[in-house]
Enzyme design. Structure first.
Site, PDB file in Angstrom:
ATOM      1  CG  HIS A 149      36.957  40.607 -30.803  1.00 43.58           C
ATOM      2  ND1 HIS A 149      35.824  41.302 -31.083  1.00 43.58           N
ATOM      3  CD2 HIS A 149      37.278  39.925 -31.920  1.00 43.58           C
ATOM      4  CE1 HIS A 149      35.455  41.065 -32.329  1.00 43.58           C
ATOM      5  NE2 HIS A 149      36.313  40.231 -32.864  1.00 43.58           N
TER       6      HIS A 149
HETATM    7  S1  FES Z   1      35.058  42.307 -27.755  1.00 43.46           S
HETATM    8 FE1  FES Z   1      34.955  42.642 -29.886  1.00 43.46          FE
HETATM    9  S2  FES Z   1      32.834  42.864 -30.165  1.00 43.46           S
HETATM   10 FE2  FES Z   1      32.972  42.616 -28.043  1.00 43.46          FE
END
Ligand code: FES
Ligand code: HEM
Lengths: 184, 427
Positions: A149
């Protein structure tokens, strides 16, 4: 019976309450083993420490070691990376705690408090967002980029941008000799 | 509708049984004589299709479990063994993995059908809530099942989803991590996790079957809603379930199964992430983790929010909000056929969910191909619209919108004998 009013407790009320209480305790005693069986077992807890020889790891390189089923990053930082990490004021960081198991919980997230020796960053390589393994030497800060993410960490593994709330954790470790560490 | 049984046992044995266990009476009243509105359309055939798909998943699942090994070092190989060596193993597995997709396709149509015709409104609130519970259990079951083949996507989906609980650390430090360790049976997703996920994946479909029984019970008390959304007023508005709807449902079931068979036989991997054919590796996260298509809209919501705890709250909130729809919609008119404005917002919600599904398959920093327009603002807008639909639009429209006149009865509407207005003000 005619002399007992409704709000005066009777011996029967006492028996109801005592039976109910004993039943509740019994249920609790039975429920706990059913719940606790899911916690890490004795065999899992026993796998507690690993040793690692630092000497083959060149500056600018990173090696991953498994500890308790988790990846631990062993990163040999370059002087440039050290300088970059040290130049950042702690007050500008999203998470201002060191998250270092070898220091008190309140230790600030200075670069110094993230490691024992400036060249060696020893860190649990798990993104504090939802647990992916970040890619090293990537992202805007030259530290880590999480592919899941998009969290970005600096060269001290401190969160700088993205949804992760905390710096990556430093496991308990110690130096057995100048080139050998023991994690756990 | 419910209550007055018309069952008359005709043989000695059925009379004897009826006095002891009136099971034939129950079957007769629920699938034979059950009075059903005479105007149910295509969109009402998905309940039957869903029951069928639950049966398919249970039967193929039990057979797969005879060959599958829930251990981290053998799970992947055992699935490959099913695919290559077990007689018809490939068919059983493809039926099961694509069966989950078709199960969800049907449940989404079924849910949107309910939203369009106002089937969640009084007196069907409990029926609707039981449906939402079934949907949540389906999501849990499918997530658990997806981890079983122990490929890269299996492993990392398990990691990301179980880590959602660590967000609790932000309000109760340490509690979230303790829950995660409890779920894993270790300090990361591993062998104990896989083993318990298998146990629960086996269990939950039977829990679903139990809730389905309650769902159908709660349906048969008020009876079906219908595309007009008006109440049944008498026998002239209904037909017996059998043969009218048994045959109609069966016809659409056949069409649905043809589609399902085409995918199972000709496109069995069309919906699968290729990374799941790579064995799980706890040291390498695949460049991109995405859930199966039916969970993508929720994943888009999670990824559109830059704060961990809020992201998780939005994710679970998107499901929980469905429980309150019966009370959020303030309109007295059930069917959107007679709600000119609500109808448009409804279709916008459908488009919104499809858009979120598309965005959920891409990284938050992605751009629309060939345009350079970033996706993130759209994911945020889409998330906002989803919540606005339930929290703002439904409550306000019920008060602001003037519904079109409702037909007096189902029978007059079906036989075309004039439309009379009953409860809507004149235009
Ligand atoms: S940014 Fe979501 S798990 Fe690393
Ligand atoms: C609600 C019904 C069910 C749903 C939605 C469902 C969903 C799934 C999904 C999505 C997978 C992963 C498929 C893949 O990629 O291979 C799976 C695998 C599996 N399921 Fe189910 N399932 C259901 C019922 C059952 C039942 C009742 C059993 C009985 C034990 C079962 C046993 C298995 C097994 C053994 C696997 C692993 C083999 C494989 O990957 O094909 N499932 N399930």
């Amino acid at each position: 019976m005619a002399t007992t009013t409704a709000d005066e407790p009777t011996r029967r009320d006492f028996i109801y309450i005592a039976t109910g209480a004993a039943g509740a305790v019994g249920l609790g005693l039975l429920a706990w083993p059913l719940i606790d069986q899911m916690n890490p077992s004795a065999a899992v807890l026993a796998l507690s420490s690993v040793e690692f020889d630092l000497s083959p790891v060149q500056a600018g390189q990173q090696v991953t070691v498994m500890w308790r089923g988790k990846p631990v990053f062993v990163r040999h930082r370059t002087p440039k990376e050290i300088a970059e990490a040290r130049a950042v004021p702690v007050s500008s960081l999203p998470d201002q705690l060191a998250r270092n198991a070898n220091l008190p919980d309140s230790a600030p997230a200075t670069d110094q408090d993230r490691m024992f020796k400036p060249e060696w960053l020893i860190m649990i390589g798990i993104c504090t967002h939802l647990g992916c393994i970040p890619l090293d030497h990537e992202g805007d800060y030259g530290g880590y980029l999480c592919p899941c993410h998009g969290s970005q960490y600096d060269t001290a593994g401190r969160i700088r941008k993205g949804p992760a709330p905390e710096n990556m954790y430093i496991p308990p470790y110690s130096y057995l000799s100048p080139t050998k560490i023991k994690i756990g | 509708m419910a209550g007055q049984s018309t069952y008359v046992p005709t043989t000695g044995f059925t009379r004897w049984l009826d006095a002891r266990l009136p099971i034939l009476r129950l079957a007769n009243d629920t699938i034979i004589t059950y009075p059903t509105p005479r105007n149910l359309n295509f969109w009402y055939s998905f309940g039957g299709i869903l029951s069928f798909m639950l049966g398919i998943q249970i039967v193929t699942g039990i057979v797969l479990a005879m060959h599958y090994v829930p251990a981290a070092n053998m799970a992947f190989d055992s699935v490959e063994n099913i695919m290559r060596d077990v007689n018809y193993g490939w068919l059983l597995r493809y039926m099961h993995s694509n069966g989950a997709s078709f199960f969800f396709l049907a449940v989404y149509i079924h849910i949107f059908r309910g939203l369009y015709y106002g089937s969640y409104k009084s007196p069907r609130e409990v029926l609707w809530i039981l449906g939402v519970i079934i949907y949540v259990l389906m999501i849990a079951t499918a997530f658990l099942g997806y981890t079983l083949p122990w490929g890269q996507m299996s492993f990392w989906a398990a990691t990301v989803i179980t880590n959602l609980f660590t967000s609790i650390d932000q309000i109760l430090p340490g509690v979230g991590t303790a829950i995660a360790h409890w779920l894993w049976g270790g300090f990361a997703v591993g062998d104990p996790t896989l083993n318990r996920f298998f146990s629960l994946h086996y269990l939950l479909p039977f829990v679903i079957a139990g809730v389905v029984v309650l769902h159908i019970w709660a349906l048969h008390v008020p009876g079906n809603n219908n595309p007009l959304g008006i109440d049944v007023r008498g026998p002239q508005d209904t037909v017996p379930f059998h043969p009218y709807y048994t045959v109609k449902d069966l016809f659409y079931l056949c069409l649905f199964v043809i589609l399902y068979a085409i995918v199972v036989f000709y496109l069995p991997n069309a919906l699968v992430e290729p990374d799941n054919y790579v064995p799980a590796n706890p040291l390498v996260t695949p460049p991109e983790i995405v859930p199966e298509w039916y969970l993508l809209p929720f994943y888009a919501m999670l990824r559109s929010i830059p704060q961990k705890l809020i992201g998780v709250i939005v994710l679970f909130g998107a499901l929980a909000i469905l429980l309150f729809v019966p009370w959020l919609d303030t309109s007295r008119v059930r069917s959107m056929r007679f709600r000119p404005l609500a109808k448009q917002f409804f279709w916008a919600l459908v488009v919104d969910c499809l858009l979120l599904g598309y965005l959920g398959a891409h990284r938050p920093d992605a751009v629309f191909p060939g345009t350079g327009i970033p996706m993130l603002p759209f994911a945020r807008l889409g998330t906002a619209y989803y919540f606005a639909y339930f929290l703002l639009i439904l409550p306000l429209l019920g008060l602001l919108e003037t519904p079109r006149p409702l037909p007096l009865t189902i029978a007059t509407s079906v036989t075309g004998t004039g439309v009379e207005q009953v409860n809507a003000p004149a235009e």
